[in-house]
Design a protein around this motif. Structure first.
Motif, short mmCIF file in Angstrom:
data_model
loop_
_atom_site.label_atom_id
_atom_site.label_comp_id
_atom_site.label_asym_id
_atom_site.label_seq_id
_atom_site.Cartn_x
_atom_site.Cartn_y
_atom_site.Cartn_z
N ASP A 44 -5.75 3.91 4.16
CA ASP A 44 -5.75 4.06 2.70
C ASP A 44 -5.04 2.84 2.10
N ARG A 45 -5.81 1.96 1.49
CA ARG A 45 -5.25 0.74 0.94
C ARG A 45 -4.96 0.81 -0.56
N ASP A 46 -5.54 1.77 -1.25
CA ASP A 46 -5.57 1.68 -2.71
C ASP A 46 -4.85 2.79 -3.46
N THR A 47 -4.56 3.91 -2.83
CA THR A 47 -3.91 5.01 -3.56
C THR A 47 -2.54 4.58 -4.06
N ARG A 71 -0.01 -6.10 -6.56
CA ARG A 71 -1.29 -5.48 -6.91
C ARG A 71 -1.11 -4.20 -7.70
N ARG A 73 0.49 -1.35 -6.80
CA ARG A 73 0.32 -0.11 -6.04
C ARG A 73 1.52 0.82 -6.14
N HIS A 162 1.11 2.42 5.91
CA HIS A 162 0.44 1.13 5.73
C HIS A 162 0.89 0.21 6.86
#
Length: 209
Positions: A44-47, A71, A73, A162
């Motif tokens: 999961d890169r974007d949550t 970014r 996040r 991550h």
């Protein structure tokens, strides 16, 4: 020594040898399972989360944390296990990054000396901030033990792993690389100790290795 006494000693020695072989085989099987179960990619890169947490141990970890913060996040980046006297600007230089706007959003933790300490330090900071979710950044081989300790210290939080991957750790045919094999074997042994402690003591605090 009588013949019966010698026979008894021989039986004891054989039993001890068999026990040692069983334990060694169990440990080796566990090591193979551990390596096979290590994350091979970031699932999961974007949550977005309330915080990004980096457990120190390599510049790649910090660089990944800074990139994620840049970014958008998370609201803040918490770096656990920093040597005393190290400031944010020095860490940014070490990671070869200069996001000036990010300096206001980076918090350093100085009390942790090991992974269990990282988890306790992170849990205290998260609760102090009132945060309920975090993205954990650490090396892929270190992720299982980090998650185990952090979930034990902070069971109420949502944690998104991550993992960070480095060229120095040869995941493919790891047994052919002495440095990687030693690293993974050591990390697996530490994971076993952490797992046993968690099973014995649950979420009780103040028990460290």
């Amino acid at each position: 020594m009588r013949r019966g006494g010698r026979a008894g000693l021989l039986r004891t020695a054989v039993r001890l040898l068999l026990l040692a072989l069983v334990l060694a085989g169990t440990w080796l099987a566990g090591l193979l399972w551990f390596v096979a179960a290590l994350p091979a990619a970031v699932a999961d890169r974007d949550t977005p989360t309330d915080a990004i947490v980096v457990f120190t141990g390599g510049s790649e970890r910090l660089g990944t944390g800074l990139e994620l913060l840049g970014r958008g996040r998370a609201h803040k980046l918490f770096v656990s296990g920093v040597y005393r006297g190290v400031e944010v600007a020095e860490l940014l230089r070490h990671a070869q990054r200069t996001p000036r706007a990010a300096e206001c959003c980076i918090v350093l933790g100085y009390t942790a000396g090991n992974t269990r300490g990282n988890a306790l330090e992170t849990a205290a900071w998260m609760r102090g901030e009132g945060y309920r979710s975090l993205r954990l950044v650490t090396s892929s081989y270190h992720m299982p033990r980090s998650l185990l300790e952090l979930r034990r210290a902070l069971p109420e939080a949502e944690i998104i792993p991550h993992p960070v991957f480095t060229d120095a750790v040869k995941r493919e045919e790891w047994w052919r690389w002495p440095g990687t094999a030693h690293l993974l074997a050591t990390e697996y042994s530490k994971y076993v100790v952490a797992f046993a402690r968690a099973r014995l003591f649950g979420n009780r605090q103040g028990i460290d290795s």
